[in-house]
Scaffold this motif. Sequence first.
Motif, mmCIF file in Angstrom:
data_model
loop_
_atom_site.group_PDB
_atom_site.id
_atom_site.type_symbol
_atom_site.label_atom_id
_atom_site.label_comp_id
_atom_site.label_asym_id
_atom_site.label_seq_id
_atom_site.Cartn_x
_atom_site.Cartn_y
_atom_site.Cartn_z
ATOM 1 N N ILE A 17 -16.605 6.135 -13.598
ATOM 2 C CA ILE A 17 -16.834 5.696 -12.416
ATOM 3 C C ILE A 17 -16.066 4.560 -12.117
ATOM 4 O O ILE A 17 -15.415 4.496 -11.041
ATOM 5 N N GLY A 18 -15.549 3.741 -13.090
ATOM 6 C CA GLY A 18 -14.688 2.763 -13.042
ATOM 7 C C GLY A 18 -13.505 3.145 -12.842
ATOM 8 O O GLY A 18 -12.719 2.553 -11.949
ATOM 9 N N VAL A 19 -13.095 4.211 -13.341
ATOM 10 C CA VAL A 19 -11.445 4.777 -12.902
ATOM 11 C C VAL A 19 -11.599 5.099 -11.318
ATOM 12 O O VAL A 19 -10.565 4.809 -10.866
ATOM 13 N N VAL A 20 -12.491 5.643 -10.986
ATOM 14 C CA VAL A 20 -12.520 6.079 -9.510
ATOM 15 C C VAL A 20 -12.453 4.982 -8.491
ATOM 16 O O VAL A 20 -11.649 5.041 -7.909
ATOM 17 N N TRP A 21 -13.628 4.097 -8.964
ATOM 18 C CA TRP A 21 -13.270 2.842 -7.995
ATOM 19 C C TRP A 21 -12.372 2.194 -8.111
ATOM 20 O O TRP A 21 -11.946 1.287 -7.185
ATOM 21 N N THR A 22 -11.658 1.907 -9.198
ATOM 22 C CA THR A 22 -10.420 1.287 -9.549
ATOM 23 C C THR A 22 -9.272 1.869 -8.530
ATOM 24 O O THR A 22 -8.363 1.222 -8.026
ATOM 25 N N LEU A 157 -2.351 -2.856 -9.051
ATOM 26 C CA LEU A 157 -3.131 -2.213 -9.774
ATOM 27 C C LEU A 157 -4.257 -3.010 -10.914
ATOM 28 O O LEU A 157 -5.103 -2.905 -10.976
ATOM 29 N N LYS A 158 -3.171 -3.832 -11.258
ATOM 30 C CA LYS A 158 -3.624 -4.452 -12.603
ATOM 31 C C LYS A 158 -4.589 -5.505 -12.054
ATOM 32 O O LYS A 158 -5.651 -5.906 -12.918
ATOM 33 N N ALA A 174 -17.279 -1.771 -15.147
ATOM 34 C CA ALA A 174 -17.854 -0.617 -15.824
ATOM 35 C C ALA A 174 -18.088 -0.794 -17.495
ATOM 36 O O ALA A 174 -18.995 -0.403 -18.189
ATOM 37 N N SER A 175 -16.839 -1.282 -17.943
ATOM 38 C CA SER A 175 -16.794 -1.488 -19.099
ATOM 39 C C SER A 175 -17.768 -2.587 -19.653
ATOM 40 O O SER A 175 -18.517 -2.474 -20.700
ATOM 41 N N ALA A 194 -6.633 1.115 -22.413
ATOM 42 C CA ALA A 194 -5.644 2.329 -22.455
ATOM 43 C C ALA A 194 -5.800 3.117 -21.234
ATOM 44 O O ALA A 194 -4.787 3.705 -20.761
ATOM 45 N N LEU A 195 -6.856 3.131 -20.479
ATOM 46 C CA LEU A 195 -6.927 3.914 -19.235
ATOM 47 C C LEU A 195 -6.168 2.947 -18.238
ATOM 48 O O LEU A 195 -5.563 3.713 -17.352
ATOM 49 N N TYR A 196 -6.250 1.736 -18.172
ATOM 50 C CA TYR A 196 -5.262 1.069 -17.234
ATOM 51 C C TYR A 196 -3.771 1.479 -17.541
ATOM 52 O O TYR A 196 -3.107 1.582 -16.594
ATOM 53 N N TYR A 197 -3.311 1.361 -18.855
ATOM 54 C CA TYR A 197 -2.007 1.730 -19.202
ATOM 55 C C TYR A 197 -1.738 3.165 -18.842
ATOM 56 O O TYR A 197 -0.840 3.593 -18.265
#
Length: 218
Positions: A17-22, A157-158, A174-175, A194-197
């Motif tokens: 969910i965090g990746v989607v909203w990011t 993005l960051k 989310a984390s 790692a997901l941000y990378y």
Amino acid sequence: MGLDFSVVPEYAHFLWIGVVWTTVLTVSAALLAFFGGILFAMIVLYAPRLLAWPTRFFVWLFMGTPLLLQLYLIYFGLSQVGIDVPALVAGIVGLGLHFAVYNADVIRAGIVAVDPGQNEGARSLGLSRAQSFRYVIIPQAVRSVTPPLGNNLIALLKDSALVSVLGVAELVHASQLAISETYRPFEFYITAAALYYLLNLLLEAGLRAVERKVEATR
């Protein structure tokens, strides 16, 4: 106790969910930053002083203040004067305007670098001034400054992680939700990093493809 990443898969849905909203935050704010940057650049260069000087002040103000403070002012400050902005909208607007002023500076330099003869040639073909900028000047200016615009997009993005302070369920927030249940901060923050990378790698690959396409059209 050491690190124990075995707890991460159980809360993978939080991270997803965090990746989607990011991604939603980044894409929406990037569009606002891109078109807002073009608008600000055009106003600064060509608008009457009555409009250009307030825009210059706005650009100076957003360049000289932290993004986190701008997010607080949009979300919490506006609510005190009766304007309730949803957290997601506040995050998109804050990120978008913050990077729009940086894009404006880049795009302005690109417009100035375009040969004036291009505008004269477009006008001689019967295009209006607005059409000349839309179809001739702006496309050339944007093509010439694609790399710095891409750098701004990566920074956006960051910096989307800062929107977590507003309660938007992006990757950092989310984390934190997962950490509040597991008391395992390092595991989830390392996973988030790692997901941000990974997102950065995907974005950089997309930007390289765009740059190659731009180079091929020159």
